[in-house]
Design a protein around this motif. Structure first.
Motif, PDB file in Angstrom:
ATOM      1  N   GLY A 180      -6.100  18.955  -7.177  1.00  0.00           N
ATOM      2  CA  GLY A 180      -7.537  19.154  -7.321  1.00  0.00           C
ATOM      3  C   GLY A 180      -8.045  18.696  -8.677  1.00  0.00           C
ATOM      4  O   GLY A 180      -9.137  18.116  -8.784  1.00  0.00           O
ATOM      5  N   LEU A 181      -7.245  18.958  -9.742  1.00  0.00           N
ATOM      6  CA  LEU A 181      -7.641  18.511 -11.076  1.00  0.00           C
ATOM      7  C   LEU A 181      -7.708  16.994 -11.142  1.00  0.00           C
ATOM      8  O   LEU A 181      -8.647  16.415 -11.727  1.00  0.00           O
ATOM      9  N   ALA A 182      -6.723  16.343 -10.528  1.00  0.00           N
ATOM     10  CA  ALA A 182      -6.730  14.875 -10.533  1.00  0.00           C
ATOM     11  C   ALA A 182      -7.917  14.324  -9.747  1.00  0.00           C
ATOM     12  O   ALA A 182      -8.573  13.367 -10.190  1.00  0.00           O
ATOM     13  N   ASP A 183      -8.201  14.945  -8.613  1.00  0.00           N
ATOM     14  CA  ASP A 183      -9.361  14.487  -7.831  1.00  0.00           C
ATOM     15  C   ASP A 183     -10.662  14.691  -8.602  1.00  0.00           C
ATOM     16  O   ASP A 183     -11.561  13.835  -8.580  1.00  0.00           O
ATOM     17  N   GLY A 184     -10.766  15.844  -9.305  1.00  0.00           N
ATOM     18  CA  GLY A 184     -11.974  16.088 -10.092  1.00  0.00           C
ATOM     19  C   GLY A 184     -12.121  15.107 -11.238  1.00  0.00           C
ATOM     20  O   GLY A 184     -13.231  14.632 -11.544  1.00  0.00           O
ATOM     21  N   TRP A 185     -10.986  14.777 -11.889  1.00  0.00           N
ATOM     22  CA  TRP A 185     -11.037  13.811 -12.983  1.00  0.00           C
ATOM     23  C   TRP A 185     -11.445  12.432 -12.475  1.00  0.00           C
ATOM     24  O   TRP A 185     -12.276  11.750 -13.097  1.00  0.00           O
ATOM     25  N   HIS A 186     -10.876  12.032 -11.348  1.00  0.00           N
ATOM     26  CA  HIS A 186     -11.272  10.746 -10.774  1.00  0.00           C
ATOM     27  C   HIS A 186     -12.745  10.746 -10.363  1.00  0.00           C
ATOM     28  O   HIS A 186     -13.449   9.736 -10.528  1.00  0.00           O
ATOM     29  N   GLY A 187     -13.222  11.881  -9.832  1.00  0.00           N
ATOM     30  CA  GLY A 187     -14.635  11.964  -9.482  1.00  0.00           C
ATOM     31  C   GLY A 187     -15.534  11.876 -10.703  1.00  0.00           C
ATOM     32  O   GLY A 187     -16.600  11.242 -10.670  1.00  0.00           O
ATOM     33  N   LEU A 188     -15.120  12.513 -11.823  1.00  0.00           N
ATOM     34  CA  LEU A 188     -15.902  12.432 -13.063  1.00  0.00           C
ATOM     35  C   LEU A 188     -15.950  11.003 -13.582  1.00  0.00           C
ATOM     36  O   LEU A 188     -17.018  10.510 -13.998  1.00  0.00           O
ATOM     37  N   LEU A 189     -14.812  10.325 -13.566  1.00  0.00           N
ATOM     38  CA  LEU A 189     -14.794   8.938 -14.020  1.00  0.00           C
ATOM     39  C   LEU A 189     -15.675   8.055 -13.139  1.00  0.00           C
ATOM     40  O   LEU A 189     -16.376   7.164 -13.641  1.00  0.00           O
ATOM     41  N   ALA A 190     -15.625   8.314 -11.856  1.00  0.00           N
ATOM     42  CA  ALA A 190     -16.470   7.527 -10.953  1.00  0.00           C
ATOM     43  C   ALA A 190     -17.948   7.777 -11.238  1.00  0.00           C
ATOM     44  O   ALA A 190     -18.766   6.848 -11.249  1.00  0.00           O
ATOM     45  N   SER A 191     -18.321   9.050 -11.504  1.00  0.00           N
ATOM     46  CA  SER A 191     -19.725   9.363 -11.814  1.00  0.00           C
ATOM     47  C   SER A 191     -20.151   8.719 -13.121  1.00  0.00           C
ATOM     48  O   SER A 191     -21.268   8.197 -13.240  1.00  0.00           O
ATOM     49  N   LEU A 192     -19.260   8.759 -14.130  1.00  0.00           N
ATOM     50  CA  LEU A 192     -19.592   8.133 -15.408  1.00  0.00           C
ATOM     51  C   LEU A 192     -19.750   6.631 -15.253  1.00  0.00           C
ATOM     52  O   LEU A 192     -20.636   6.018 -15.883  1.00  0.00           O
ATOM     53  N   SER A 193     -18.911   6.038 -14.445  1.00  0.00           N
ATOM     54  CA  SER A 193     -19.046   4.592 -14.244  1.00  0.00           C
ATOM     55  C   SER A 193     -20.377   4.256 -13.577  1.00  0.00           C
ATOM     56  O   SER A 193     -21.040   3.277 -13.951  1.00  0.00           O
ATOM     57  N   VAL A 194     -20.783   5.079 -12.622  1.00  0.00           N
ATOM     58  CA  VAL A 194     -22.088   4.850 -11.980  1.00  0.00           C
ATOM     59  C   VAL A 194     -23.215   5.035 -12.989  1.00  0.00           C
ATOM     60  O   VAL A 194     -24.186   4.259 -13.030  1.00  0.00           O
ATOM     61  N   LEU A 195     -23.098   6.069 -13.839  1.00  0.00           N
ATOM     62  CA  LEU A 195     -24.130   6.313 -14.849  1.00  0.00           C
ATOM     63  C   LEU A 195     -24.220   5.157 -15.839  1.00  0.00           C
ATOM     64  O   LEU A 195     -25.318   4.732 -16.234  1.00  0.00           O
ATOM     65  N   LEU A 196     -23.063   4.625 -16.244  1.00  0.00           N
ATOM     66  CA  LEU A 196     -23.075   3.485 -17.155  1.00  0.00           C
ATOM     67  C   LEU A 196     -23.700   2.259 -16.509  1.00  0.00           C
ATOM     68  O   LEU A 196     -24.399   1.477 -17.173  1.00  0.00           O
ATOM     69  N   VAL A 197     -23.469   2.093 -15.224  1.00  0.00           N
ATOM     70  CA  VAL A 197     -24.094   0.970 -14.527  1.00  0.00           C
ATOM     71  C   VAL A 197     -25.615   1.114 -14.531  1.00  0.00           C
ATOM     72  O   VAL A 197     -26.362   0.146 -14.763  1.00  0.00           O
ATOM     73  N   ILE A 198     -26.102   2.340 -14.307  1.00  0.00           N
ATOM     74  CA  ILE A 198     -27.562   2.572 -14.303  1.00  0.00           C
ATOM     75  C   ILE A 198     -28.148   2.326 -15.692  1.00  0.00           C
ATOM     76  O   ILE A 198     -29.206   1.699 -15.854  1.00  0.00           O
ATOM     77  N   PRO A 255       0.838  -1.209   0.000  1.00  0.00           N
ATOM     78  CA  PRO A 255       0.000   0.000   0.000  1.00  0.00           C
ATOM     79  C   PRO A 255       0.867   1.250   0.000  1.00  0.00           C
ATOM     80  O   PRO A 255       1.720   1.427   0.871  1.00  0.00           O
ATOM     81  N   ALA A 256       0.671   2.085  -0.996  1.00  0.00           N
ATOM     82  CA  ALA A 256       1.463   3.315  -1.124  1.00  0.00           C
ATOM     83  C   ALA A 256       0.773   4.445  -0.400  1.00  0.00           C
ATOM     84  O   ALA A 256      -0.452   4.585  -0.447  1.00  0.00           O
ATOM     85  N   GLY A 257       1.564   5.248   0.263  1.00  0.00           N
ATOM     86  CA  GLY A 257       1.018   6.395   0.969  1.00  0.00           C
ATOM     87  C   GLY A 257       0.692   7.513   0.018  1.00  0.00           C
ATOM     88  O   GLY A 257       1.149   7.570  -1.130  1.00  0.00           O
ATOM     89  N   ASP A 258      -0.092   8.447   0.435  1.00  0.00           N
ATOM     90  CA  ASP A 258      -0.495   9.600  -0.368  1.00  0.00           C
ATOM     91  C   ASP A 258       0.597  10.652  -0.268  1.00  0.00           C
ATOM     92  O   ASP A 258       0.647  11.446   0.657  1.00  0.00           O
ATOM     93  N   THR A 259       1.494  10.628  -1.281  1.00  0.00           N
ATOM     94  CA  THR A 259       2.607  11.566  -1.274  1.00  0.00           C
ATOM     95  C   THR A 259       2.340  12.802  -2.116  1.00  0.00           C
ATOM     96  O   THR A 259       3.199  13.667  -2.235  1.00  0.00           O
ATOM     97  N   GLN A 260       1.187  12.901  -2.753  1.00  0.00           N
ATOM     98  CA  GLN A 260       0.886  14.040  -3.615  1.00  0.00           C
ATOM     99  C   GLN A 260       0.537  15.250  -2.757  1.00  0.00           C
ATOM    100  O   GLN A 260      -0.317  15.171  -1.874  1.00  0.00           O
ATOM    101  N   GLU A 261       1.175  16.348  -3.033  1.00  0.00           N
ATOM    102  CA  GLU A 261       0.926  17.565  -2.274  1.00  0.00           C
ATOM    103  C   GLU A 261      -0.349  18.239  -2.776  1.00  0.00           C
ATOM    104  O   GLU A 261      -0.663  18.190  -3.971  1.00  0.00           O
ATOM    105  N   PRO A 262      -1.089  18.902  -1.884  1.00  0.00           N
ATOM    106  CA  PRO A 262      -2.305  19.588  -2.308  1.00  0.00           C
ATOM    107  C   PRO A 262      -1.972  20.774  -3.204  1.00  0.00           C
ATOM    108  O   PRO A 262      -0.976  21.464  -3.014  1.00  0.00           O
ATOM    109  N   GLY A 263      -2.809  21.004  -4.212  1.00  0.00           N
ATOM    110  CA  GLY A 263      -2.596  22.106  -5.140  1.00  0.00           C
ATOM    111  C   GLY A 263      -3.548  21.994  -6.311  1.00  0.00           C
ATOM    112  O   GLY A 263      -4.537  21.234  -6.297  1.00  0.00           O
ATOM    113  N   PHE A 264      -3.242  22.774  -7.372  1.00  0.00           N
ATOM    114  CA  PHE A 264      -4.122  22.781  -8.544  1.00  0.00           C
ATOM    115  C   PHE A 264      -4.148  21.420  -9.218  1.00  0.00           C
ATOM    116  O   PHE A 264      -5.204  20.892  -9.573  1.00  0.00           O
ATOM    117  N   LEU A 265      -2.964  20.834  -9.416  1.00  0.00           N
ATOM    118  CA  LEU A 265      -2.909  19.534 -10.079  1.00  0.00           C
ATOM    119  C   LEU A 265      -3.589  18.451  -9.251  1.00  0.00           C
ATOM    120  O   LEU A 265      -4.240  17.554  -9.801  1.00  0.00           O
TER     121      LEU A 265
END
Length: 313
Positions: A251-269, A239-249
């Protein structure tokens, strides 16, 4: 006149003698009262003094016991609960688990839980919960860490000394209440008193047993520390620790992962609703088509209102 003067002098002398007599009588009374008071003080009951001394000694003894029963809050006398978690990557999970169990047994502890998963191809995992005596906690953890490549380690402590001291005081008070209730129960003279006292004694004994169980639980956790050992096979990614520092990148990565997660849920529906759409869609289209055809072949005729003729002049 001479007789009157002599008589007046005699009367004055008599008054003076009376006042002197009164003063001397008062002083004599005071002098007599003082020895009487002294005699009264000296004639105190001889048993009263020993009783008073005994009471004072008891009070002093109680104070001495209170001081002697004060909790020892030194570091080596405190009640501390140790909890540790260690993750190790090993070549052979089963062999490492056997060695970890042997280390726990060698310190006087035991294994409290064993959860193993066989993945095959070097992806085996095992999670062991070991109970180790607190005084051998550090040495046992060091030995377990040498079974392979240590990936992570976390140790936490909890000081429960105050809880133990509080439980001891509450148990003493509750034990005294139970003893007094049992004494009163033996002196019950009527059935109503007997039933009431039995209920009260049972309640007090239940509270006492609960307090004693809490103390035993704390004593067990303090005497035997809990170590969670996670063993990973050679091909299991650690298990790798969370070494990414908070910042714009970040937040962008978190938003992209959230979008992919939402799309996956939508595809399941959509996947869940698609079979229903394939069955109900043609039926709905057929119903709409037949309704429109019926309206074209049978148009609705609306009655026309008669026009009012203009009035003749």
């Amino acid at each position: 006149m001479l007789g009157a003067v002599v008589l007046s002098g005699a009367l004055l002398a008599g008054c003076g003698n009376d006042s002197a007599t009164d003063d001397s009588g008062a002083s004599s009374a005071d002098k007599a009262a003082a020895p009487a008071a002294g005699r009264a003080d000296s004639q105190v009951d001889p048993q009263a003094a020993p009783q008073g001394e005994a009471q004072a000694g008891a009070d002093a003894g109680q104070g001495k016991d209170t001081t002697a029963q004060a909790p020892d809050l030194r570091v080596d006398q405190r009640s501390i609960i140790y909890t540790g978690t260690i993750t190790i990557q090993v070549k052979d999970v089963n062999a490492a688990a056997a060695q970890a169990t042997g280390i726990a047994g060698g310190t006087g502890g035991f294994i409290g839980g064993d959860d193993r998963q066989s993945g095959g191809g070097g992806t085996d995992t095992a999670t062991l919960k070991l109970r180790i005596p607190a005084d051998k906690f550090a040495s046992a953890l060091e030995q377990i860490g040498k079974l392979g490549t240590e990936k992570s380690r976390a140790i936490s402590t909890e000081d429960v000394t105050e809880q133990v001291v509080d439980l001891d005081a509450r148990i003493s008070v509750q034990q005294a209440r139970v003893d007094s209730g049992r004494k009163l129960l033996g002196q019950a003279k009527s059935l109503n008193d007997l039933v009431m006292l039995e209920k009260e004694v049972a309640t007090r004994e239940s509270d006492l047993a609960s307090l004693q169980a809490k103390k035993r639980r704390l004593a067990d956790l303090s005497a035997l520390s809990t170590v969670t050992v996670v063993l990973l096979g050679p091909d299991v990614p650690a298990p790798a620790g969370d070494t990414q520092e908070p910042g714009f990148l970040s937040g962008l990565a978190d938003g992209w992962h959230g979008l992919l997660a939402s799309l996956s849920v939508l595809l399941v529906i959509i996947g869940a609703l698609l079979p229903w759409l394939l069955v109900l869609g043609p039926l709905a289209w057929l119903v709409v088509y037949l309704r429109r055809r019926h309206q074209r072949t049978h148009p609705l005729t609306t009655p026309t209102k008669p026009t009012d003729s203009p009035a003749t002049p």
